[in-house]
Design an enzyme around this catalytic site. Structure first.
Site, PDB file in Angstrom:
ATOM      1  N   ASP A 110      -5.078  -0.063  -5.871  1.00  0.00           N
ATOM      2  CA  ASP A 110      -4.569  -1.151  -6.826  1.00  0.00           C
ATOM      3  C   ASP A 110      -4.687  -1.071  -8.145  1.00  0.00           C
ATOM      4  O   ASP A 110      -5.916  -0.813  -8.586  1.00  0.00           O
ATOM      5  CB  ASP A 110      -4.910  -2.329  -5.963  1.00  0.00           C
ATOM      6  CG  ASP A 110      -4.319  -3.405  -6.528  1.00  0.00           C
ATOM      7  OD1 ASP A 110      -3.232  -4.027  -6.115  1.00  0.00           O
ATOM      8  OD2 ASP A 110      -4.883  -4.341  -7.303  1.00  0.00           O
ATOM      9  N   GLU A 153       2.042  -3.258  -7.597  1.00  0.00           N
ATOM     10  CA  GLU A 153       1.244  -2.103  -8.465  1.00  0.00           C
ATOM     11  C   GLU A 153       0.358  -1.434  -7.285  1.00  0.00           C
ATOM     12  O   GLU A 153      -0.742  -1.015  -7.857  1.00  0.00           O
ATOM     13  CB  GLU A 153       0.165  -3.091  -9.269  1.00  0.00           C
ATOM     14  CG  GLU A 153      -0.845  -3.905  -8.594  1.00  0.00           C
ATOM     15  CD  GLU A 153      -0.332  -5.466  -8.174  1.00  0.00           C
ATOM     16  OE1 GLU A 153      -1.032  -6.127  -7.916  1.00  0.00           O
ATOM     17  OE2 GLU A 153       1.172  -5.378  -8.159  1.00  0.00           O
TER      18      GLU A 153
END
Length: 524
Positions: free
Chosen positions: A385, A429
């Protein structure tokens, strides 16, 4: 029985449909095979056509030879039969001439005794008894030229010198008894009571007899048919050229083969007119004659050539169309395959980063999970992430955010290089990496390389400002067992990612899963 037959038909139809479907699928997967297959089929069709035409050509030549053999047999049979009749007449003449008392008989009685009805045949030029000096003693007709001497003729000399000659065929000569007409002499020797030479019995055969026999034979405009003596002397020929009668063919290549065999057939070019002919010949039994029929090869093959041109043009046209259609189909299938492949790539690829998408990740993770469970080898998953990405987007804009995601994706893809590994964008993301046959230590090492590579990354904004980007990574490893689920491993990696983010970000947290328990080892 009817039900069994119906069932068998249904099974056969199913097999045919299955086979057709298999061929269609194979062509779809290998589009150029359709073009090559069409080309091979067209070539095979052309080959079969050529083979058929070649066989047709051979059949045409064989038919011409058979026809020529039949014609030669007809000519030979006619010559043999007439020569046999003429020979009987000659024998009768010889026997009558040997009777001593015949000389005292009246001339009319002697003529009736020596000459039978055969001597009046249409093409018989005359029947004569020639004395030992070459003078004509008696003739079938009343006309006898006492001044004519025939002692220099080849037939007279042959019988005079050799009593065992038997039936003799002379060479063509211009008759001194019939105004120089071209004639062939059939003769036999006459002996007196003591066996001494007493003269010759002669039947003069007009050369027109042989020519008339050939005029009934049709060998085409370029063909030829002829009768020749065994020494090469030409007696008759069609087409007829008067100057050729009596000439010698002994040195011609076309005659040499005839002189060596009793019968046969061969193809040769004529040295006279250059026409290529099929020469079929046979010796006439009981005579020194050879009958030959020689149709021209071009005329024999003319109908075959006509059919061949039509068949060849049709085969060439249909073959070209078939090949063209086959390759058009091949190119259409190829384009379709490429379009399908492009659609599959689009369906399997994240448009922003170029990595595999969530659908591919789920499929490959399940596949690798089952493979690892069968082999008993470890399977690792990384959950990645981008740190503070929402704040990054709010501060620098979505365009800069997209650039940052693309740069992170490149870092991950550059670090994970094995063909069996899977790198995918999980969403937003977040990224995921599947590492088959990789233990916890190896997975942690890969994760650390990714983290460092991203940490050294700087995204350049439009005003030239460098922006640092970091990632947090959760790592989970297990050896799959029965009753467990691949997505449990992914969830475990997600929990480790949450632990890494909670622990301060820009770090890695790992867990090794064994026997349904989890041991965590977090590190900065």
């Amino acid at each position: 029985m009817a039900r069994q037959t119906l069932s068998l038909r249904r099974r056969l139809r199913k097999l045919l449909r299955a086979a057709g479907g298999g061929v269609t699928r194979y062509m779809g997967n290998h589009p150029l095979v359709a073009g090559m297959a069409g080309t091979v089929v067209a070539l095979a069709m052309a080959g079969l056509t050529l083979l058929t035409l070649a066989m047709g050509r051979a059949d045409a030549l064989d038919h011409a030879r058979q026809t020529s053999q039949n014609l030669v047999a007809i000519i030979s049979s006619d010559l043999e039969r007439n020569v046999e009749i003429y020979d009987l007449s000659l024998r009768s003449m010889v026997d009558g001439a040997r009777v001593a008392a015949a000389s005292t008989l009246p001339i009319g009685v002697r003529r009736a005794m020596l000459f039978d009805r055969a001597t009046t045949a249409a093409y018989l030029g005359g029947a004569y008894v020639i004395g030992p000096t070459g003078a004509v003693i008696l003739s079938q007709s009343d006309e006898i030229d006492a001044g004519v001497r025939l002692a220099d003729r080849d037939y007279f000399l042959a019988h005079q010198r050799n009593p065992d000659v038997g039936l003799f065929f002379s060479h063509p000569f211009h008759s001194r008894l019939r105004d120089g007409q071209l004639t062939i002499g059939l003769t036999r020797r006459i002996d007196d009571a003591s066996g001494a030479f007493a003269g010759v019995a002669l039947l003069a055969i007009r050369i027109e007899y042989f020519q008339h026999l050939l005029d009934r034979i049709d060998t085409g405009e370029l063909g030829s048919v002829f009768i020749v003596m065994q020494d090469g002397t030409l007696l008759a020929r069609k087409p007829f050229f008067p100057r050729d009668i009596g000439s010698s063919m002994a040195k011609l290549p076309t005659f040499v083969t005839m002189a060596e065999r009793n019968a046969g057939s061969y193809v040769a070019d004529s040295t006279i007119d250059g026409v290529r002919r099929i020469y079929t010949f046979a010796r006439v039994p009981g005579t020194p004659l050879i009958a030959a029929v020689a149709p021209a090869v071009d005329e024999v093959l003319a109908p075959w050539w006509h059919r061949s041109r039509i068949a060849g043009a049709a085969t060439l046209t249909l073959g070209a169309v078939f090949v063209m259609v086959s390759w058009l189909l091949a190119f259409a299938l190829r384009d379709k395959q490429r379009a399908q492949a492009a659609l599959l790539r689009l369906a399997a690829t994240d448009p922003l980063t170029g990595l595999s998408n969530r659908r591919v990740l789920d499929s490959r993770l399940d596949e690798e999970w089952r493979r690892a469970r069968r082999s008993g080898r470890p399977l690792s998953v990384l959950f990645i992430d981008v740190d503070h990405f929402k704040q990054f987007n709010d501060t620098y804009g979505h365009a800069c955010g997209d650039e940052a995601l693309s740069a992170v994706a490149e870092c991950i893809a550059a670090t994970v290089r094995r063909s069996i590994d899977v790198v995918a964008r999980y969403g937003g993301e977040e990224f995921a990496v599947v590492l088959p046959e990789t233990a916890a230590e190896g997975a942690h090492s890969v994760a650390e390389k990714i983290r460092r590579k991203v940490q050294g990354l700087h995204v350049v904004q439009s005003d030239g400002e460098n922006i640092a980007v970091t990632v947090s990574i959760g790592c989970a490893t297990c050896v799959p067992a029965e009753g467990e689920n691949a997505f449990d491993l992914l969830a475990a990696a997600d929990r480790q990612l949450y632990a890494a983010k909670t622990g301060g970000r820009n770090r890695i947290c790992s867990a090794q899963w064994t026997a349904r328990s989890m041991a965590q080892d977090s590190s900065a």
